[in-house]
Design an enzyme around this catalytic site. Structure first.
Site, PDB file in Angstrom:
ATOM      1  N   ASP A  46      29.983  -2.374   4.460  1.00  0.00           N
ATOM      2  CA  ASP A  46      30.606  -1.445   5.404  1.00  0.00           C
ATOM      3  C   ASP A  46      31.977  -1.015   4.892  1.00  0.00           C
ATOM      4  O   ASP A  46      32.880  -1.837   4.759  1.00  0.00           O
ATOM      5  CB  ASP A  46      30.754  -2.121   6.769  1.00  0.00           C
ATOM      6  CG  ASP A  46      31.420  -1.207   7.795  1.00  0.00           C
ATOM      7  OD1 ASP A  46      30.682  -0.541   8.545  1.00  0.00           O
ATOM      8  OD2 ASP A  46      32.672  -1.158   7.843  1.00  0.00           O
ATOM      9  N   TYR A  51      39.653   3.686   4.478  1.00  0.00           N
ATOM     10  CA  TYR A  51      39.953   2.413   3.816  1.00  0.00           C
ATOM     11  C   TYR A  51      40.439   2.635   2.383  1.00  0.00           C
ATOM     12  O   TYR A  51      41.057   1.753   1.797  1.00  0.00           O
ATOM     13  CB  TYR A  51      38.730   1.497   3.774  1.00  0.00           C
ATOM     14  CG  TYR A  51      38.175   1.066   5.104  1.00  0.00           C
ATOM     15  CD1 TYR A  51      38.850   1.320   6.301  1.00  0.00           C
ATOM     16  CD2 TYR A  51      36.952   0.403   5.180  1.00  0.00           C
ATOM     17  CE1 TYR A  51      38.315   0.923   7.524  1.00  0.00           C
ATOM     18  CE2 TYR A  51      36.424  -0.005   6.393  1.00  0.00           C
ATOM     19  CZ  TYR A  51      37.103   0.265   7.566  1.00  0.00           C
ATOM     20  OH  TYR A  51      36.574  -0.131   8.767  1.00  0.00           O
ATOM     21  N   LYS A  76      32.364   5.827   6.969  1.00  0.00           N
ATOM     22  CA  LYS A  76      32.799   6.459   8.216  1.00  0.00           C
ATOM     23  C   LYS A  76      33.666   7.675   7.937  1.00  0.00           C
ATOM     24  O   LYS A  76      34.437   7.701   6.968  1.00  0.00           O
ATOM     25  CB  LYS A  76      33.586   5.458   9.072  1.00  0.00           C
ATOM     26  CG  LYS A  76      32.897   4.128   9.277  1.00  0.00           C
ATOM     27  CD  LYS A  76      33.771   3.170  10.071  1.00  0.00           C
ATOM     28  CE  LYS A  76      33.270   1.753   9.937  1.00  0.00           C
ATOM     29  NZ  LYS A  76      33.638   1.132   8.646  1.00  0.00           N
ATOM     30  N   HIS A 109      34.453   7.632  12.981  1.00  0.00           N
ATOM     31  CA  HIS A 109      35.292   6.435  13.031  1.00  0.00           C
ATOM     32  C   HIS A 109      35.932   6.213  14.405  1.00  0.00           C
ATOM     33  O   HIS A 109      35.994   5.072  14.882  1.00  0.00           O
ATOM     34  CB  HIS A 109      36.379   6.518  11.953  1.00  0.00           C
ATOM     35  CG  HIS A 109      36.838   5.188  11.461  1.00  0.00           C
ATOM     36  ND1 HIS A 109      37.198   4.954  10.158  1.00  0.00           N
ATOM     37  CD2 HIS A 109      36.992   4.003  12.090  1.00  0.00           C
ATOM     38  CE1 HIS A 109      37.549   3.678  10.013  1.00  0.00           C
ATOM     39  NE2 HIS A 109      37.432   3.080  11.177  1.00  0.00           N
ATOM     40  N   LEU A 191      35.776 -12.013  14.037  1.00  0.00           N
ATOM     41  CA  LEU A 191      36.437 -13.310  14.095  1.00  0.00           C
ATOM     42  C   LEU A 191      37.855 -13.190  14.657  1.00  0.00           C
ATOM     43  O   LEU A 191      38.650 -14.129  14.548  1.00  0.00           O
ATOM     44  CB  LEU A 191      36.512 -13.933  12.688  1.00  0.00           C
ATOM     45  CG  LEU A 191      35.172 -14.168  11.997  1.00  0.00           C
ATOM     46  CD1 LEU A 191      35.368 -14.627  10.564  1.00  0.00           C
ATOM     47  CD2 LEU A 191      34.336 -15.185  12.770  1.00  0.00           C
ATOM     48  N   ILE A 230      30.057  -7.791  10.789  1.00  0.00           N
ATOM     49  CA  ILE A 230      30.512  -7.487   9.424  1.00  0.00           C
ATOM     50  C   ILE A 230      31.824  -8.224   9.114  1.00  0.00           C
ATOM     51  O   ILE A 230      32.890  -7.615   9.058  1.00  0.00           O
ATOM     52  CB  ILE A 230      30.687  -5.965   9.199  1.00  0.00           C
ATOM     53  CG1 ILE A 230      31.400  -5.313  10.398  1.00  0.00           C
ATOM     54  CG2 ILE A 230      29.344  -5.306   8.938  1.00  0.00           C
ATOM     55  CD1 ILE A 230      31.830  -3.872  10.133  1.00  0.00           C
ATOM     56  N   LYS A 232      34.862  -9.901   7.098  1.00  0.00           N
ATOM     57  CA  LYS A 232      35.553  -9.512   5.869  1.00  0.00           C
ATOM     58  C   LYS A 232      36.274 -10.706   5.280  1.00  0.00           C
ATOM     59  O   LYS A 232      36.879 -11.498   6.015  1.00  0.00           O
ATOM     60  CB  LYS A 232      36.563  -8.408   6.172  1.00  0.00           C
ATOM     61  CG  LYS A 232      37.294  -7.889   4.951  1.00  0.00           C
ATOM     62  CD  LYS A 232      38.708  -7.463   5.284  1.00  0.00           C
ATOM     63  CE  LYS A 232      39.666  -8.634   5.250  1.00  0.00           C
ATOM     64  NZ  LYS A 232      41.083  -8.270   5.395  1.00  0.00           N
ATOM     65  N   ARG A 238      34.728 -18.316   1.340  1.00  0.00           N
ATOM     66  CA  ARG A 238      34.544 -17.832   2.702  1.00  0.00           C
ATOM     67  C   ARG A 238      33.456 -16.771   2.762  1.00  0.00           C
ATOM     68  O   ARG A 238      32.729 -16.670   3.753  1.00  0.00           O
ATOM     69  CB  ARG A 238      35.862 -17.275   3.248  1.00  0.00           C
ATOM     70  CG  ARG A 238      36.872 -18.371   3.537  1.00  0.00           C
ATOM     71  CD  ARG A 238      37.916 -17.939   4.544  1.00  0.00           C
ATOM     72  NE  ARG A 238      38.907 -19.000   4.717  1.00  0.00           N
ATOM     73  CZ  ARG A 238      40.210 -18.859   4.518  1.00  0.00           C
ATOM     74  NH1 ARG A 238      40.678 -17.687   4.115  1.00  0.00           N
ATOM     75  NH2 ARG A 238      41.037 -19.860   4.721  1.00  0.00           N
ATOM     76  N   ASN A 242      30.440 -17.318   5.332  1.00  0.00           N
ATOM     77  CA  ASN A 242      30.190 -16.396   6.440  1.00  0.00           C
ATOM     78  C   ASN A 242      28.736 -15.932   6.534  1.00  0.00           C
ATOM     79  O   ASN A 242      28.281 -15.534   7.613  1.00  0.00           O
ATOM     80  CB  ASN A 242      31.098 -15.173   6.332  1.00  0.00           C
ATOM     81  CG  ASN A 242      32.545 -15.480   6.675  1.00  0.00           C
ATOM     82  OD1 ASN A 242      32.845 -16.507   7.282  1.00  0.00           O
ATOM     83  ND2 ASN A 242      33.449 -14.599   6.281  1.00  0.00           N
TER      84      ASN A 242
END
Length: 277
Positions: A46, A51, A76, A109, A191, A230, A232, A238, A242
């Site tokens: 994603d 970004y 997006k 977005h 999270l 999703i 990150k 990690r 995840n």
């Protein structure tokens, strides 16, 4: 092969229920992070125009050697490019940066209600979908009232609404609207942000009970709710942790304890007011 189960979107397209997000990952780091995620078994990536890492993401996809049909790529449209013609141009630019012929999911977005162009924007999305250049189209950060208007004035119900969603912001009204319309709920910041949520005693206790980490417990909670999620990270350990949330199950007591943590507290902007273009 990925060990992540798919959900079936409202147009029949399969989307992995757990994917890899690259928000706040610089472009020169995105290639390494995405490559690590793909090696760990993620097949859904994603990103977004704003970004600034579509190029790095695309490089990792190209270098992976994975068949394109095994990957699910989301990007997006940014607010400044809303409007029918601007959307079509921005989509071409995103495809070029990603180095792809199509994306699997294209999202608006933000609704940007002050600009009042999301309906025209979505009509451009419908053309992109009709042309086969996006396998599914949807939205992000849309509130129930935005969805009502959109579905009343366009032809294709969004496949996904990607919203801020975590135990402190459980989004009951939005999830009910999504269920009513057949829209998949996708959680960003699943999270929370920072350590706060992962240090909540109830979550720590559930993690100890199952021999898992707090992050794994929260991600498992999302999965059992039916959310697409999703997480990150740029840390390899990690990233691997995840995705390892399909070998245990939270019981009703666990789910109830997490449900009790809702505070309707946003970490990000309120979509009704956010108007940054």
């Amino acid at each position: 092969m990925s060990k992540v189960p798919p959900i079936i979107l409202n147009n029949g397209v399969e989307m992995p229920q757990l994917g890899f997000g690259v928000w706040q990952v610089p472009d020169d780091e995105a290639e390494t992070a995405v490559a690590t995620a793909l090696q760990a078994g993620y097949r859904s990536i994603d990103t977004a125009a704003i970004y600034g890492n579509e190029k790095g993401t695309g490089k990792a996809i190209a270098a992976s050697g994975l068949p394109r049909e095994e990957l699910f790529v989301t990007t997006k449209l940014w607010n400044a490019n809303q409007g029918y013609d601007a959307t079509l141009s921005a989509f071409d630019e995103s495809l070029g940066k990603l180095g792809l012929d199509y994306v699997d999911l294209y999202l608006i977005h933000w609704p940007l209600p002050s600009k009042d162009t999301y309906v025209d924007t979505y009509k451009a999305f419908e053309k992109i979908y009709a042309d086969g250049r996006a396998k599914a189209i949807g939205v992000s950060n849309f509130l129930p009232e935005h969805l009502d208007r959109l579905t009343g004035e366009t032809s294709i119900i969004p496949a996904v609404n990607q919203i801020e969603l975590h135990p402190h912001l459980q989004q009951h009204a939005s999830r009910e609207k999504h269920a009513e319309l057949g829209i998949a709920t996708e959680a960003w910041s699943p999270l929370g942000q920072g350590k706060g949520l992962l240090e909540v005693p109830a979550i720590v206790a559930i993690a100890q009970k199952h021999g898992r980490t707090p992050a794994q417990v929260v991600l498992r909670w999302h999965v059992q709710l039916g959310n697409v999620v999703i997480p990150k990270s740029v840390t390899p350990s990690r990233i691997a942790e995840n995705i390892d949330v399909f070998g245990f199950e939270l019981d009703p007591e666990d789910l109830g304890a997490i449900s009790a943590l809702n505070e309707d507290r946003r970490l990000g902007p309120n979509p009704a007011e956010f108007d940054v273009a």
